[in-house]
Motif scaffolding. Sequence first.
Motif, PDB file in Angstrom:
ATOM      1  N   SER A 201      30.968  37.905  31.839  1.00 58.69           N
ATOM      2  CA  SER A 201      29.767  38.540  32.369  1.00 58.69           C
ATOM      3  C   SER A 201      30.114  39.890  32.971  1.00 58.69           C
ATOM      4  O   SER A 201      31.030  40.001  33.802  1.00 58.69           O
ATOM      5  CB  SER A 201      29.108  37.655  33.428  1.00 58.69           C
ATOM      6  OG  SER A 201      28.008  38.328  34.015  1.00 58.69           O
TER       7      SER A 201
ATOM      8  N   LEU B  94      25.386  33.927  30.490  1.00 59.29           N
ATOM      9  CA  LEU B  94      26.179  34.907  31.228  1.00 59.29           C
ATOM     10  C   LEU B  94      25.470  35.415  32.486  1.00 59.29           C
ATOM     11  O   LEU B  94      25.774  36.500  32.988  1.00 59.29           O
ATOM     12  CB  LEU B  94      26.522  36.094  30.312  1.00 59.29           C
ATOM     13  CG  LEU B  94      27.494  35.785  29.164  1.00 59.29           C
ATOM     14  CD1 LEU B  94      27.696  37.003  28.275  1.00 59.29           C
ATOM     15  CD2 LEU B  94      28.848  35.306  29.707  1.00 59.29           C
ATOM     16  N   ASN B  95      24.528  34.642  32.997  1.00 60.97           N
ATOM     17  CA  ASN B  95      23.821  35.057  34.213  1.00 60.97           C
ATOM     18  C   ASN B  95      24.698  34.990  35.453  1.00 60.97           C
ATOM     19  O   ASN B  95      24.500  35.726  36.417  1.00 60.97           O
ATOM     20  CB  ASN B  95      22.577  34.190  34.429  1.00 60.97           C
ATOM     21  CG  ASN B  95      21.466  34.542  33.450  1.00 60.97           C
ATOM     22  OD1 ASN B  95      21.538  35.553  32.756  1.00 60.97           O
ATOM     23  ND2 ASN B  95      20.432  33.707  33.390  1.00 60.97           N
ATOM     24  N   ASP B  96      25.668  34.101  35.452  1.00 64.40           N
ATOM     25  CA  ASP B  96      26.588  33.965  36.590  1.00 64.40           C
ATOM     26  C   ASP B  96      27.754  34.947  36.402  1.00 64.40           C
ATOM     27  O   ASP B  96      28.338  35.015  35.323  1.00 64.40           O
ATOM     28  CB  ASP B  96      27.113  32.527  36.638  1.00 64.40           C
ATOM     29  CG  ASP B  96      27.894  32.238  37.912  1.00 64.40           C
ATOM     30  OD1 ASP B  96      28.615  33.138  38.370  1.00 64.40           O
ATOM     31  OD2 ASP B  96      27.787  31.113  38.437  1.00 64.40           O
ATOM     32  N   PRO B  97      28.125  35.702  37.451  1.00 60.54           N
ATOM     33  CA  PRO B  97      29.240  36.664  37.325  1.00 60.54           C
ATOM     34  C   PRO B  97      30.552  36.028  36.897  1.00 60.54           C
ATOM     35  O   PRO B  97      31.386  36.689  36.269  1.00 60.54           O
ATOM     36  CB  PRO B  97      29.355  37.250  38.740  1.00 60.54           C
ATOM     37  CG  PRO B  97      27.996  37.073  39.331  1.00 60.54           C
ATOM     38  CD  PRO B  97      27.466  35.792  38.759  1.00 60.54           C
TER      39      PRO B  97
ATOM     40  N   SER C 170      30.343  40.787  36.880  1.00 58.06           N
ATOM     41  CA  SER C 170      31.530  40.673  37.735  1.00 58.06           C
ATOM     42  C   SER C 170      32.238  41.999  37.927  1.00 58.06           C
ATOM     43  O   SER C 170      33.159  42.099  38.738  1.00 58.06           O
ATOM     44  CB  SER C 170      32.505  39.646  37.140  1.00 58.06           C
ATOM     45  OG  SER C 170      32.990  40.106  35.876  1.00 58.06           O
TER      46      SER C 170
ATOM     47  N   ASP D  69      26.546  42.265  29.031  1.00 56.29           N
ATOM     48  CA  ASP D  69      25.343  41.820  29.737  1.00 56.29           C
ATOM     49  C   ASP D  69      24.868  40.489  29.165  1.00 56.29           C
ATOM     50  O   ASP D  69      25.158  40.157  28.011  1.00 56.29           O
ATOM     51  CB  ASP D  69      24.236  42.867  29.583  1.00 56.29           C
ATOM     52  CG  ASP D  69      24.470  44.086  30.458  1.00 56.29           C
ATOM     53  OD1 ASP D  69      24.773  43.897  31.651  1.00 56.29           O
ATOM     54  OD2 ASP D  69      24.367  45.221  29.946  1.00 56.29           O
ATOM     55  N   PRO D  70      24.100  39.731  29.959  1.00 59.02           N
ATOM     56  CA  PRO D  70      23.552  38.457  29.458  1.00 59.02           C
ATOM     57  C   PRO D  70      22.656  38.617  28.229  1.00 59.02           C
ATOM     58  O   PRO D  70      22.450  37.655  27.489  1.00 59.02           O
ATOM     59  CB  PRO D  70      22.741  37.933  30.663  1.00 59.02           C
ATOM     60  CG  PRO D  70      23.379  38.564  31.861  1.00 59.02           C
ATOM     61  CD  PRO D  70      23.830  39.924  31.403  1.00 59.02           C
TER      62      PRO D  70
ATOM     63  N   TYR E  71      33.551  42.380  28.275  1.00 54.47           N
ATOM     64  CA  TYR E  71      32.513  42.206  29.284  1.00 54.47           C
ATOM     65  C   TYR E  71      31.187  42.600  28.653  1.00 54.47           C
ATOM     66  O   TYR E  71      31.117  43.600  27.918  1.00 54.47           O
ATOM     67  CB  TYR E  71      32.781  43.084  30.501  1.00 54.47           C
ATOM     68  CG  TYR E  71      33.961  42.648  31.343  1.00 54.47           C
ATOM     69  CD1 TYR E  71      33.852  41.557  32.205  1.00 54.47           C
ATOM     70  CD2 TYR E  71      35.172  43.336  31.290  1.00 54.47           C
ATOM     71  CE1 TYR E  71      34.935  41.153  32.979  1.00 54.47           C
ATOM     72  CE2 TYR E  71      36.247  42.946  32.066  1.00 54.47           C
ATOM     73  CZ  TYR E  71      36.126  41.854  32.911  1.00 54.47           C
ATOM     74  OH  TYR E  71      37.193  41.460  33.665  1.00 54.47           O
TER      75      TYR E  71
END
Length: 797
Positions: free
Chosen positions: A199, A141-144, A202, A121-122, A119
Amino acid sequence: MIRNYLKTAFRSLLKNKGFTFINIIGLALGLATCLLIVLYVVDELSYDRYNTKYERIYRVNTDLKYGGVVTSFAIAAPPVGDALKNNFPEIENAVRISPALNIRFKKGSQDIAEDKVIYCDPSLFSIFTLPMINGDPKTALNDPNAIVLTESSAIKYFNKTDVVGQTLTINNDSIPHKITGVVKDVPVQSHFTAGFFLSILSQESSRDKTFNHFSFGTYILLKPGASSSHLEAKLPAMMRQWLNGSMNMDKFEKGGNYIRLNLTPLKDIHLQSNRQRELGPNGNIQYVYIFSAIALFILVLACINFMNLSTARAANRAREVGVRKVLGSSRWSLMVQFLSESFMVTLAATIIAVLVSWTLLPAFNQLAGKQITISTQLVNWLLPALAAIIIIVGIVSGSYPAFFLSAFHPAHVLKGKISTGFKGGMLRSFLVVFQFSISIFLIIGTMVVYNQLRYIQNKDLGFNRDQLLLIKNVNALNNPQLLKQQVKQLPGVVNATLSAYYPTNTTHFPNSISSEHKSGLMAEYWSVDEDYLHTMGMHLLTGRGFSSQFRSDSLGMVINQTAANMLGFNNNALNKTLTTGQGPNARTYHVIGVVKDFNFSSLRDNISPLVMVMDQDWRQLLCVKVNTKNLPLFLNQAAHEWKKLAPNQQFEYSFMDADFDALYHTEQRMGSLFVVFTALAIMIACLGLFGLAAYAASQRNREIGIRKILGAGVFGLVTMLSKDFIKLVLIAIAIATPLAWLVMQKWLQGYAYRQNIQWWVFVLTALAAIVIAMITVSFQSVKTVMANPVDSLKEEG
């Protein structure tokens, strides 16, 4: 002129094929070994430098002292990254990374477990250099529910890399994740590995705003010109300010406790970081230093051999030098001639060394646990390095013979007075001592390493790891308890237990515990079931283990000796009350048993406090104690039971003793490399000793002939020729032994549990060195002594 020198040098070398062969092989052996070690060292030093901004990337670490226990973490609290970025203008960006556990992706009807999922961060792709083949790194990776694959992962699941817009389902939550990007594979020389990037948005834990929960690897990117040391100096005050919102820092620090942040440069993580919760296994800078020194020493040994073998030929070339000087050759021209021979030998040896290294590279990779390949980038610096080696080694190896041979006075040479013999060769004696000192040092070091490894493998760890089968990913089942019951019915099964924690695991869960006598202590917190202690073969000192027959055991706790002592219970721990966690997460337990201390981490570390509670919320594996001689049959039966419950899941397992050995793979590989390098050093030293013995024997041919005519025996003559060399070996033993003891004692200090260096190691090494020297010298001495004395007297006359 140069062409003439080279032609003459070639003819001279060709005329003395035996000498030339030994010289080339000796140098090639040393150069090949040196080259392989250099490849290893360069590979170790290149970790994380594929990142174009690596000099500005730092990892944020957390040091915690609580209840007298100091713990160094490679992670930080969830809000630390953003807090640093928002409060310090010298920080350009920050990213959090956390490994995802027990992730399984669906591929058709199969569920495939993947252990290279993280996992993040963007901002990951704006800090680390991970070139994106498809997709936009700024928004990937902006969307969970977004996921980015590496090139090899995309091919594994879709047989192509153009997969942006497709979905990949994580079986754990049955949520389809949209593929938003494909990046090139993470280089092998990285302190973390990944095949899938999820991401972090989430994860609910990523939104935690408390600063006393450490859970994420946190990296910052400094702006160009920013000072990391100045930034690090500001962190303690800022961390204290952040923590004040969630805890009473005055009271916390009054007890001698602290929570501190510090920075580790990205380029130093692989070789100089050994903290809890590292993203992957790291190397050790000590081994880089050790092998660099070995490479240098072996190269020097090879050069010394060239000198010794060249001077050993001095008697045969003395008349050649005398005649050349009488005919008008200058000393300079003679030196150039001998250096030409040296360069030709070095060039031939280098070519052979490169071929040998290239041929042995796969075997060396397997031995050293590496994936070194011959790339264009490697060749670009290797070719100039090899050219430099040819020049330097050629000059170093040939300089002494050139000065020595060219210095012969023609009148003395033609009269047969060419040398004072072995006893006058102080430099040659020094070189022999130097060679054998290195060899003896390496022998002692190798024996100490292997003794320590054997000690680790045979030490009583406080649990029995033999025939313990670990069935993994049981949390993928709807009812792991059913698998446990069915496996326990199989023939040969002694017991089984469900838990996420076992002694050879490298990831544990620390938690704070306190009692009425002790305000706080950081301890390992393990969730186990009622069969855990018995399955693991652990011993209770007092009290009892967990039992499903006692409902109150859900609030019971078993602690280890260290926890009992540090909490001040000593031998009176039963029924004491302990509290774990703080605030709304606090829970109260009563102690029902004290287990004998067992090692649950590397033997480099002391045993720390540990508590166990009966809780099955974190079941990740089934540990099965088996007692059968037919393991293949048992594994087939266990796999059959697994397939009945999870037909689409892979049956994955390991044995605890193999996992334990894996903790010390680095030491095992280093021990194997030590053996190889030691054998090579001894072989090279023996070649040098052989050359010096030949030199000494050639200088005493006439004396030996006269002694034989007067009735001297073979044994007496061999002893006479050998004793001077044995004296040099004894000197080498006297020099190398204390030095090796000091260095290996320091190495052993890295282990909390270690075996003292035994006296017999030094005795055995000394005897081995003497025997090796005797065999080497005696071979040449016997050959000289057995020659016809009339021939030697004719030659001398």
